[in-house]
Design an enzyme around this catalytic site. Structure first.
Site, PDB file in Angstrom:
ATOM      1  N   TYR A 135       3.724   5.047  -3.020  1.00 49.41           N
ATOM      2  CA  TYR A 135       3.963   6.369  -2.259  1.00 49.41           C
ATOM      3  C   TYR A 135       5.460   6.634  -2.167  1.00 49.41           C
ATOM      4  O   TYR A 135       5.927   7.792  -2.120  1.00 49.41           O
ATOM      5  CB  TYR A 135       3.126   6.644  -1.217  1.00 49.41           C
TER       6      TYR A 135
ATOM      7  N   TYR B  81       0.933  -1.292   0.037  1.00 50.27           N
ATOM      8  CA  TYR B  81       0.038  -0.125   0.168  1.00 50.27           C
ATOM      9  C   TYR B  81       0.798   1.246  -0.017  1.00 50.27           C
ATOM     10  O   TYR B  81       0.490   2.209  -0.680  1.00 50.27           O
ATOM     11  CB  TYR B  81      -0.820   0.017   1.143  1.00 50.27           C
TER      12      TYR B  81
END
Length: 596
Positions: free
Chosen positions: A446, A442
């Site tokens: 990023y 997840y």
């Protein structure tokens, strides 16, 4: 180099003429000169935007009034004394920094002219200014006070008050002189919109503060920040930074950041360090071996995130992915259309990040009161218009999960929480099911997106990931925003120091320090964290700590002191375990510049 700069100037002037020419042909010579003067300091994109809006006005009066008002607002983004430095080149900023530092140095060397003007401007009604003795016009200037005032008035030196009798020493006179110089230099720095260095007993000394103010490097860093942020504020004011135009950061800020990185690489490549064993490396080679290297930085963050995830599985903790965004008053533009947001209140990305930090401080305080101890990572990244938002990957005990969500949601919606869409968009939680995907996965995209973009295709708006990473790097540099932060767990500094030791500790095969070293050397963050006392152990109670010692010049035997304040320089020398020191930095290095 001079010829190259002249070509750049000529190119810029030509580009500027191409922007202005179509509009100047529509007005008389007086208006043309007015427009040229007002728009000269600004970038071509801002010139185009101003001219486009101005020439849509009903008449020439409204047009000129708009240009005047808009350029005035832009100029106010910089202090008056440096307003002309909008979009200044690096060379011009360096010249200005040198000019200011030399001015301060002249005051430091000879404060008497300043003292005279200070005395003239601050004299009381009827008071005369006289020269001490008959030493001529360059003698020391002092106000003529009455004898009783001179004998009884206390003086303040560097935060301490002294009676007149206590001031009649050589030490006191020197401090009085230094204090006067510091005040004058501070006032000079303040006139440029800069905050002068503060003095205190524990940190900056009075002498150190003066040294900073006469150092062109001090001025250069602050002028760079001032100009860079003013440029970016101007771009945001004109809504140039959004998903449809210049995403994440303005093009000029991105180009300047790329140029800065190239200059840094050139500087690192031209300087070498050599140790007492004769080993010699360029600073660029050393930089490529630590977390300054984007690949190493990225790999280390992923390794640590994976270690936390493995530890959470063993402990039966839940994984939660959280996204927190700012109220609409911090957002300049809408994401889908790029149109201006009417609720925007002129707030900039650094102010938005300060808001998020303040709300996070409140949440952490509440965590402590309720004994909630999350661990994981926080990533800050810009939205399309440069407004920061936070992504957090937390691992937490199952029974504490709902309380953590409730606290974060409360503080995320504490300000303007009743505005339209706030409940749905300002705070988002995703509980990660290990059967459906990895928690590290997840946060992986990023981390990559905010470092170098390698391995990703496109962002949400269809932009190339490598170019996106460059813009995000420029954004973080401009607004001084820390992109990654570890929450909870053991010190990464100790981890890095242990990884410097490539061989087993002699005769300590089964000791804790060897086990921790082995875990660090094998990139096992989970084992390292467990051996260092687990997730919640305070740093002071961890079994292994960093060892600091003074830095000594091996040739002269002198202890090295800080450049500004003359304090002893304490540097990491090794590790401390069971009251025993393990030296990891065996050599003394000196810097040398390559001959040109």
């Amino acid at each position: 180099m001079v010829a190259f700069k002249e070509k750049l100037i000529a190119k810029a002037l030509t580009a500027s003429d191409e922007i202005l020419a179509p509009y100047l042909g529509k007005v008389d010579k007086y208006d043309a000169e007015f427009i040229r003067i007002k728009l000269t300091p600004f970038s071509n994109s801002i010139k185009s935007t101003i001219l486009e809006h101005a020439f849509n006005k009903e008449n020439h009066v409204e047009r000129n009034r708009y240009i005047l008002q808009t350029t005035k607002e832009l100029s106010e983004l910089l202090p008056k004394k440096v307003a002309h430095m909008f979009f200044a080149a690096e060379h011009d900023i360096e010249l200005k920094a040198k000019e200011c530092s030399e001015h301060c140095r002249n005051i430091k060397i000879n404060p008497e002219p300043v003292r005279y003007h200070f005395a003239i401007n601050n004299r009381k009604k009827g008071e005369t200014i006289r020269l001490e003795s008959n030493e001529g016009v360059n003698a020391k200037i002092t106000p003529k006070y009455t004898e009783s005032k001179r004998n009884n008035s206390p003086k303040c030196v560097n935060g301490f008050r002294y009676h007149q009798t206590e001031m009649n020493t050589e030490f006191a006179i020197e401090n009085d002189e230094a204090l006067f110089i510091y005040k004058q230099l501070s006032a000079y720095a303040n006139s440029f919109g800069l905050v002068a260095p503060k003095t205190s007993e524990k940190q900056n000394t009075l002498t150190g503060a003066i040294k900073r103010l006469i150092d062109n490097r001090w001025w250069l860093r602050r002028f760079r920040k001032l100009v860079t942020q003013a440029n970016e504020k101007a771009a945001i004011m004109f809504n140039l930074v959004n998903s449809k135009r210049q995403i994440y950061a303005s093009t000029i800020t991105t180009k300047n950041r790329i140029s800065q990185r190239l200059r840094n690489d050139e500087l690192l490549s031209s300087h070498f360090i050599i140790n007492d064993a004769g080993q010699r490396y360029s600073l660029k080679e050393i930089s490529d071996l630590n977390v300054s290297n984007p690949k190493i930085r990225k790999d280390e963050l992923i390794c640590r995130a994976r270690g936390f995830e493995d530890l959470a599985k063993d402990l039966g903790h839940e994984a939660l992915f959280i996204t927190v965004t700012c109220p609409s008053k911090y957002h300049r533009a809408f994401a889908k259309s790029g149109a201006a947001n009417p609720k925007w209140q002129g707030l900039m990305p650094d102010e938005a990040n300060e808001y998020l930090n303040n709300q996070w401080k409140k949440a952490r305080a509440e965590f402590k009161r309720q004994s909630i101890e999350p661990y994981g990572f926080r990533v800050v990244e810009p939205q399309h218009d440069g407004t920061p938002h936070w992504h957090m990957l937390f691992f937490i005990k199952d029974e504490k999960l709902d309380s953590l969500k409730r606290i974060i949601r409360h503080y995320a919606l504490e300000i303007d929480g009743d505005e339209k869409g706030a409940a749905e968009n300002r705070c988002d939680f995703k509980k990660i099911d290990p059967n459906e995907g990895s928690a590290t996965g997840y946060i992986l995209k990023y981390i990559i997106k905010n470092i170098d973009g390698e391995g990703l295709d496109e962002d949400l708006f269809g932009n190339d990931s490598v170019l996106v990473a460059q813009r995000i790097d420029a954004w973080a540099s401009c607004w001084c925003i820390r992109q990654f932060q570890q929450i909870g767990g053991a010190s990464v500094s100790v981890w890095r120091e242990l990884r410097r030791i490539r061989t087993m500790f002699s005769g300590q095969e089964n000791t804790l320090i060897e086990q921790v070293r082995h875990a660090a050397d094998n990139s096992d963050w989970k084992a390292y964290t467990q051996l260092m006392g687990g997730i919640t152990t305070p740093s002071k109670n961890r079994p292994i700590k960093l060892h600091y010692d003074v830095n000594v010049n091996t040739v002269t035997g002198e202890c090295l002191q800080s450049y500004y304040d003359g304090e002893l320089i304490m540097k990491i020398k090794g590790l401390l375990f069971n009251s025993k020191t393990y030296i990891t930095r065996l050599f003394t290095w000196k810097l040398e510049k390559i001959s040109t």
